[in-house]
Design a protein around this motif. Structure first.
Motif, short mmCIF file in Angstrom:
data_model
loop_
_atom_site.label_atom_id
_atom_site.label_comp_id
_atom_site.label_asym_id
_atom_site.label_seq_id
_atom_site.Cartn_x
_atom_site.Cartn_y
_atom_site.Cartn_z
N LYS A 207 0.81 -1.22 0.00
CA LYS A 207 0.00 0.00 0.00
C LYS A 207 0.84 1.27 0.00
O LYS A 207 0.39 2.32 -0.48
CB LYS A 207 -0.92 0.03 1.23
CG LYS A 207 -2.13 -0.87 1.14
CD LYS A 207 -2.89 -0.86 2.46
CE LYS A 207 -3.37 0.51 2.85
NZ LYS A 207 -4.11 0.51 4.13
N GLU B 286 -12.01 -2.64 8.28
CA GLU B 286 -12.98 -2.33 7.23
C GLU B 286 -13.28 -0.83 7.25
O GLU B 286 -13.26 -0.20 8.31
CB GLU B 286 -14.28 -3.10 7.44
CG GLU B 286 -14.13 -4.60 7.34
CD GLU B 286 -15.42 -5.34 7.65
OE1 GLU B 286 -15.51 -6.54 7.32
OE2 GLU B 286 -16.35 -4.73 8.24
N TYR C 165 -0.28 -4.42 10.57
CA TYR C 165 -0.86 -5.53 9.82
C TYR C 165 -2.21 -5.97 10.37
O TYR C 165 -2.69 -7.06 10.03
CB TYR C 165 0.11 -6.72 9.74
CG TYR C 165 1.38 -6.35 9.01
CD1 TYR C 165 1.38 -6.16 7.64
CD2 TYR C 165 2.56 -6.14 9.71
CE1 TYR C 165 2.53 -5.77 6.98
CE2 TYR C 165 3.72 -5.76 9.05
CZ TYR C 165 3.70 -5.57 7.68
OH TYR C 165 4.83 -5.19 7.03
N GLU C 166 -2.82 -5.14 11.19
CA GLU C 166 -4.17 -5.45 11.66
C GLU C 166 -5.17 -5.15 10.55
O GLU C 166 -5.10 -4.13 9.88
CB GLU C 166 -4.51 -4.63 12.90
CG GLU C 166 -5.87 -4.99 13.51
CD GLU C 166 -6.09 -4.34 14.86
OE1 GLU C 166 -7.16 -4.58 15.47
OE2 GLU C 166 -5.20 -3.59 15.32
N LYS C 167 -6.11 -6.05 10.36
CA LYS C 167 -7.11 -5.89 9.32
C LYS C 167 -8.22 -4.96 9.81
O LYS C 167 -8.56 -4.93 10.98
CB LYS C 167 -7.70 -7.25 8.93
CG LYS C 167 -8.57 -7.22 7.69
CD LYS C 167 -8.98 -8.63 7.28
CE LYS C 167 -9.83 -8.59 6.00
NZ LYS C 167 -10.24 -9.95 5.57
N ASP D 92 -7.06 5.71 2.99
CA ASP D 92 -8.09 4.68 2.99
C ASP D 92 -9.48 5.29 2.85
O ASP D 92 -10.36 4.72 2.20
CB ASP D 92 -8.00 3.84 4.27
CG ASP D 92 -6.75 3.00 4.33
OD1 ASP D 92 -6.56 2.15 3.44
OD2 ASP D 92 -5.94 3.18 5.25
N SER E 282 -12.12 -3.28 2.47
CA SER E 282 -11.26 -3.92 3.48
C SER E 282 -9.79 -3.62 3.19
O SER E 282 -9.38 -3.47 2.03
CB SER E 282 -11.47 -5.44 3.50
OG SER E 282 -12.81 -5.75 3.82
N SER E 283 -8.98 -3.56 4.24
CA SER E 283 -7.55 -3.31 4.07
C SER E 283 -6.82 -3.73 5.34
O SER E 283 -7.42 -4.21 6.30
CB SER E 283 -7.30 -1.83 3.76
OG SER E 283 -5.95 -1.60 3.44
N ARG E 284 -5.50 -3.54 5.31
CA ARG E 284 -4.65 -3.79 6.48
C ARG E 284 -3.71 -2.61 6.67
O ARG E 284 -3.44 -1.85 5.73
CB ARG E 284 -3.82 -5.07 6.31
CG ARG E 284 -4.61 -6.35 6.39
CD ARG E 284 -3.69 -7.55 6.28
NE ARG E 284 -4.43 -8.81 6.25
CZ ARG E 284 -4.78 -9.48 7.34
NH1 ARG E 284 -4.42 -9.02 8.54
NH2 ARG E 284 -5.44 -10.62 7.24
N SER E 285 -3.19 -2.47 7.86
CA SER E 285 -2.24 -1.42 8.16
C SER E 285 -0.82 -1.97 7.99
O SER E 285 -0.36 -2.78 8.80
CB SER E 285 -2.45 -0.91 9.59
OG SER E 285 -1.45 0.00 9.95
N LYS F 267 -13.37 -2.56 13.24
CA LYS F 267 -12.86 -3.94 13.35
C LYS F 267 -13.77 -4.86 12.55
O LYS F 267 -14.99 -4.82 12.70
CB LYS F 267 -12.81 -4.37 14.81
CG LYS F 267 -12.15 -5.72 15.05
CD LYS F 267 -12.19 -6.08 16.53
CE LYS F 267 -11.30 -5.17 17.34
NZ LYS F 267 -9.85 -5.38 17.03
N PRO F 268 -13.23 -5.69 11.69
CA PRO F 268 -14.08 -6.54 10.84
C PRO F 268 -14.81 -7.61 11.64
O PRO F 268 -14.31 -8.14 12.62
CB PRO F 268 -13.07 -7.17 9.87
CG PRO F 268 -11.76 -7.10 10.56
CD PRO F 268 -11.80 -5.87 11.41
#
Length: 349
Positions: free
Chosen positions: A34, A161, A157-159, A97, A75-78, A182-183
């Protein structure tokens, strides 16, 4: 004969000590995709072309007004490069984002309506009904301001939404609200444009539980909440959001006795010493009301009323969102604070 590992590494250019560093650099780049140059542009272009098709699908398969306030979820990750020295997602990276979620929402809802409005404006200009020099150019969607409130940290790397939806609009601005959450904690009952996806309603039916109110409070799920405002411009001419929304088939028929917004109209009652008692508690803007509006924006059932959205119902939802938009708009007064005290500064470095 199958190639050995060393042969494979040699063919890929990863042989020797320099190859090991190249391999590690490749892994690091993939883990932080990203943050690489031009990836943000690619994400926007991917969302643009995907939701141009979605915009056509929405008009063909779903009742427009019922989708107006529905959220679109990305959806994404850090990634590690998005984190600051505290090892959590840096505040500046939230906006990239938000950009992706807002673009996908606006194209999905208003993509076709913007093209229809462009053709209408071009026809008006051809017939001499345009606005002269002030209306020269093509219809554009411009971002007028953004703001974000942070609630919880997002670890490397935490997912997460991004839930993005229309909040409200007035004569000039279209307000869009985004929640990074949080998803899995808050789930929609169904997906209007993706009926093959299994929503909460399908899981409840499978488990023999028909309770549609089983979703817990979204408060623990919220990492951050952002708000943005957009304006539709053709040259210097401002196009009312209501016109674009109507061209997008997102508004139900307007009653004949309904008063359109005018440049001097108030979106909510103005509290004065003469009418303070007449303004109900629901119309007064308080921090508690604002939090209620924010949380209600995450309700997955919003607008799910068999598609039966009347003009009055749309107006009720719009005015509810205006409670936030007006308080945020009051921050325009901060412009007056610039260089207020005159000539002394701490320094220039």
């Amino acid at each position: 004969m199958a190639p050995t590992l060393s042969t494979l590494r040699s063919k890929l250019g990863f042989a020797g000590k320099s190859g090991a560093w190249k391999f590690l650099a490749l892994i690091f780049a993939l883990l932080n995709l990203k943050s690489l140059p031009f990836v943000w542009h690619i994400r926007l272009l991917k969302g643009l072309f995907t939701h141009i098709r979605t915009s056509v699908l929405r008009l063909a398969t779903t009742p427009g007004p019922s989708t107006l306030f529905q959220p679109l979820i990305t959806s994404s990750r850090s990634g590690f490069l998005e984190c600051d020295y505290n090892l959590h997602k840096s505040n500046s990276t939230y906006f990239s984002d938000f950009d992706v979620g807002r673009l996908e929402l606006l194209v999905s809802l208003c993509g076709q309506g913007i093209m229809v409005t462009r053709k209408e404006l071009a026809l008006e200009e051809k017939e001499g009904r345009g606005q002269g020099a002030s209306g020269k150019g093509t219809l554009e969607t411009r971002l007028g301001g953004v703001s974000c409130q942070f609630r919880k940290e997002i670890k490397p790397y935490e997912k997460f939404e991004v839930w993005t939806r229309v909040l409200c609009w007035d004569l000039k601005w279209l307000y869009v609200i985004c929640h990074i959450v949080k998803p899995g904690i808050v789930r929609p009952k169904s997906y209007l444009l993706q009926p093959w996806r299994k929503g909460r309603q399908h899981e409840e039916e499978s488990n023999g539980n028909g309770d549609g109110n089983a979703t817990p409070s979204p408060h623990p799920a919220i990492f951050a909440t952002g708000i943005a405002k957009y304006v539709f411009k053709k040259g210097r001419l401002t196009i009312a959001p209501e016109r674009v929304l109507r061209a997008s088939q997102l508004l139900p028929p307007k009653p004949g006795d309904h008063e359109s917004l005018s440049p001097t109209s108030k979106l909510t009652p103005e509290v004065t010493s003469n009418n303070a008692e007449a303004v109900s508690a629901d119309d007064q803007k308080t921090p508690k009301n604002v939090e209620d509006v924010v949380v209600a924006s995450l309700k997955a059932d919003l607008g799910d009323d068999n598609g039966q959205w009347t003009w009055e119902k749309v107006e009720e939802e719009r005015k509810r969102g205006v409670k936030i938009a007006e308080m945020w708009g009051a921050l325009e007064e901060l412009n007056g604070e610039f260089a207020r005290d005159g000539g002394v500064a701490l320094g220039r470095y």
